[in-house]
Enzyme design. Structure first.
Site, PDB file in Angstrom:
ATOM      1  N   ARG A  10       0.848  -1.203   0.000  1.00 41.62           N
ATOM      2  CA  ARG A  10       0.000   0.000   0.000  1.00 41.62           C
ATOM      3  C   ARG A  10       0.885   1.255   0.000  1.00 41.62           C
ATOM      4  O   ARG A  10       0.540   2.278  -0.596  1.00 41.62           O
ATOM      5  CB  ARG A  10      -0.955   0.000   1.187  1.00 41.62           C
ATOM      6  CG  ARG A  10      -0.278  -0.017   2.546  1.00 41.62           C
ATOM      7  CD  ARG A  10      -1.240   0.228   3.683  1.00 41.62           C
ATOM      8  NE  ARG A  10      -0.591   0.062   4.986  1.00 41.62           N
ATOM      9  CZ  ARG A  10      -0.962   0.703   6.074  1.00 41.62           C
ATOM     10  NH1 ARG A  10      -1.972   1.555   6.045  1.00 41.62           N
ATOM     11  NH2 ARG A  10      -0.341   0.496   7.219  1.00 41.62           N
ATOM     12  N   GLU A  58     -18.388   4.653  -1.064  1.00 38.91           N
ATOM     13  CA  GLU A  58     -17.608   3.995  -2.110  1.00 38.91           C
ATOM     14  C   GLU A  58     -18.351   3.897  -3.443  1.00 38.91           C
ATOM     15  O   GLU A  58     -17.751   4.066  -4.510  1.00 38.91           O
ATOM     16  CB  GLU A  58     -17.189   2.590  -1.644  1.00 38.91           C
ATOM     17  CG  GLU A  58     -16.169   2.581  -0.531  1.00 38.91           C
ATOM     18  CD  GLU A  58     -16.760   2.825   0.853  1.00 38.91           C
ATOM     19  OE1 GLU A  58     -15.989   2.949   1.823  1.00 38.91           O
ATOM     20  OE2 GLU A  58     -18.011   2.872   0.968  1.00 38.91           O
ATOM     21  N   HIS A 109      -5.416  -3.297   1.954  1.00 38.97           N
ATOM     22  CA  HIS A 109      -5.885  -4.042   3.129  1.00 38.97           C
ATOM     23  C   HIS A 109      -6.654  -5.299   2.728  1.00 38.97           C
ATOM     24  O   HIS A 109      -7.701  -5.618   3.272  1.00 38.97           O
ATOM     25  CB  HIS A 109      -6.754  -3.158   4.027  1.00 38.97           C
ATOM     26  CG  HIS A 109      -5.986  -2.076   4.718  1.00 38.97           C
ATOM     27  ND1 HIS A 109      -5.342  -1.089   4.024  1.00 38.97           N
ATOM     28  CD2 HIS A 109      -5.769  -1.837   6.033  1.00 38.97           C
ATOM     29  CE1 HIS A 109      -4.753  -0.263   4.885  1.00 38.97           C
ATOM     30  NE2 HIS A 109      -4.985  -0.705   6.106  1.00 38.97           N
ATOM     31  N   ASP A 117      -8.089  -5.890  12.429  1.00 38.02           N
ATOM     32  CA  ASP A 117      -9.378  -5.352  11.968  1.00 38.02           C
ATOM     33  C   ASP A 117     -10.449  -6.434  11.850  1.00 38.02           C
ATOM     34  O   ASP A 117     -11.632  -6.136  11.787  1.00 38.02           O
ATOM     35  CB  ASP A 117      -9.212  -4.645  10.622  1.00 38.02           C
ATOM     36  CG  ASP A 117      -8.504  -3.306  10.768  1.00 38.02           C
ATOM     37  OD1 ASP A 117      -8.206  -2.912  11.913  1.00 38.02           O
ATOM     38  OD2 ASP A 117      -8.233  -2.664   9.738  1.00 38.02           O
ATOM     39  N   ARG A 167      -1.634  -4.429   3.744  1.00 43.29           N
ATOM     40  CA  ARG A 167      -1.270  -3.615   4.901  1.00 43.29           C
ATOM     41  C   ARG A 167       0.080  -4.020   5.488  1.00 43.29           C
ATOM     42  O   ARG A 167       0.833  -3.196   5.999  1.00 43.29           O
ATOM     43  CB  ARG A 167      -2.357  -3.769   5.971  1.00 43.29           C
ATOM     44  CG  ARG A 167      -2.094  -3.053   7.276  1.00 43.29           C
ATOM     45  CD  ARG A 167      -3.170  -3.413   8.294  1.00 43.29           C
ATOM     46  NE  ARG A 167      -3.108  -2.597   9.491  1.00 43.29           N
ATOM     47  CZ  ARG A 167      -3.922  -2.766  10.532  1.00 43.29           C
ATOM     48  NH1 ARG A 167      -4.845  -3.707  10.501  1.00 43.29           N
ATOM     49  NH2 ARG A 167      -3.805  -1.988  11.580  1.00 43.29           N
TER      50      ARG A 167
END
Length: 312
Positions: A10, A58, A109, A117, A167
């Site tokens: 990323r 989004e 991610h 998460d 990530r």
């Protein structure tokens, strides 16, 4: 021996966008309230007039991207994979895929390496979703160098592109003078004769580690980096399968619909071969440190080695 350099893809994506923006003034970057995480904030600092934060919307972001692309812009629309591929699927399919617009989707991610998460954010379904959209190019780079090359290549492609980044900081494995990125072309990282390991994304490093361990057992593993899931380099995969007679696919994605399915589709039609799919086995993830989750799911070098050795 010096420690291997690691960087999250990323981060590489954000840095690559800046360099692309310097070369091409028609590049526009959109984000959905996650610019610090997807690293498009790096682009925003250099080109604030060409970066738009669309908020937590989004679907709206993808529709806006389609509008920009229809006016001649090359748009990079970024969010977490779960929200880009999942929440905005209908807009991607109908507003971007159907008219074949120049929108590049930067999905960060992805996979269980999102870590703490948890299952709601650990998208292991995105490659499957994007593969089925007609005309969509799907890229899952393995490291920093490959991600930067993928962003450059995506700009040149006429039509939509999905770029999957992560990530977790991953080893830089393509830092060599002969490295060449070509959309739709896999890369043989190691020649072998007993089994073919076909890997994508951060699993490429795990495949190389597994190959080292297999070599200690006298097993010669060919390692292929498939950075482009669609279009797939069927010719390379079939050629290697005919040589070794056994194929293992390795991905940080569901074993349904991703790299493994794409490889099996090709082999069943052109060279039926005994195949093992290593990935997430039709289950949801759970919260925990990224490296511990990869170990739990058997998606680190040790886990891949153990699964391949047992299968052989």
């Amino acid at each position: 021996m010096s420690e291997v350099k690691k960087i999250a893809t990323r981060e590489s994506y954000g840095n690559a966008l800046v360099e692309l923006g310097k070369k091409h003034d028609n590049v526009v970057v959109l984000d959905a309230d996650l610019a610090e995480s997807t690293k498009t904030a790096t682009f925003a600092k250099v080109f604030p007039d060409r970066h738009i934060d669309c908020g937590i919307a989004e679907g709206h972001m993808m529709s806006l991207a389609a509008g920009f692309a229809a006016t001649g812009k090359v748009v990079f629309a970024s969010s977490f994979a779960m929200f880009a591929a999942g929440r905005a699927f209908e807009q991607i399919r109908n507003s971007i895929g159907y008219p074949h617009l120049n929108v590049k989707i930067g999905a960060s991610h992805a996979g269980i390496s999102v870590g703490e998460d948890g299952a709601t954010h650990q998208c292991c379904e995105d490659l499957a979703l994007m593969r089925v959209i007609p005309g969509m190019t799907v890229i899952c780079p393995a490291d920093d160098i490959e991600t930067k090359a993928a962003v450059e290549a995506a700009y040149e492609i006429d039509g939509p592109v999905y770029i999957r980044t992560g990530r977790l900081a991953v080893p830089v494995i393509n830092d060599r003078p002969d490295y060449k990125f070509e959309v739709g072309k896999g890369i043989v990282l190691r020649e072998g004769t007993d089994v073919t390991l076909v890997a994508t994304g951060l699993m490429v490093a795990a495949a190389l580690e597994a190959a080292d361990k297999l070599a200690e057992d006298g097993i010669s593993a060919e390692v292929i980096n498939i950075h482009t899931i669609k279009p797939l380099d069927e010719e390379l995969i079939v050629s290697s399968a005919k040589k070794t007679g056994k194929v293992v696919t390795i991905e940080e994605h569901s074993v349904i619909g991703g790299l493994g399915s794409a490889v099996c589709d090709a082999l069943s039609e052109k060279a039926p071969t005994k195949t093992l799919k290593i990935g997430v086995n039709d289950v949801f993830g759970f919260s925990g440190p990224a490296n511990e989750l990869l170990h739990e799911f058997g998606l680190d070098g040790e886990g891949v080695y153990a699964k391949v050795k047992s299968w052989l």
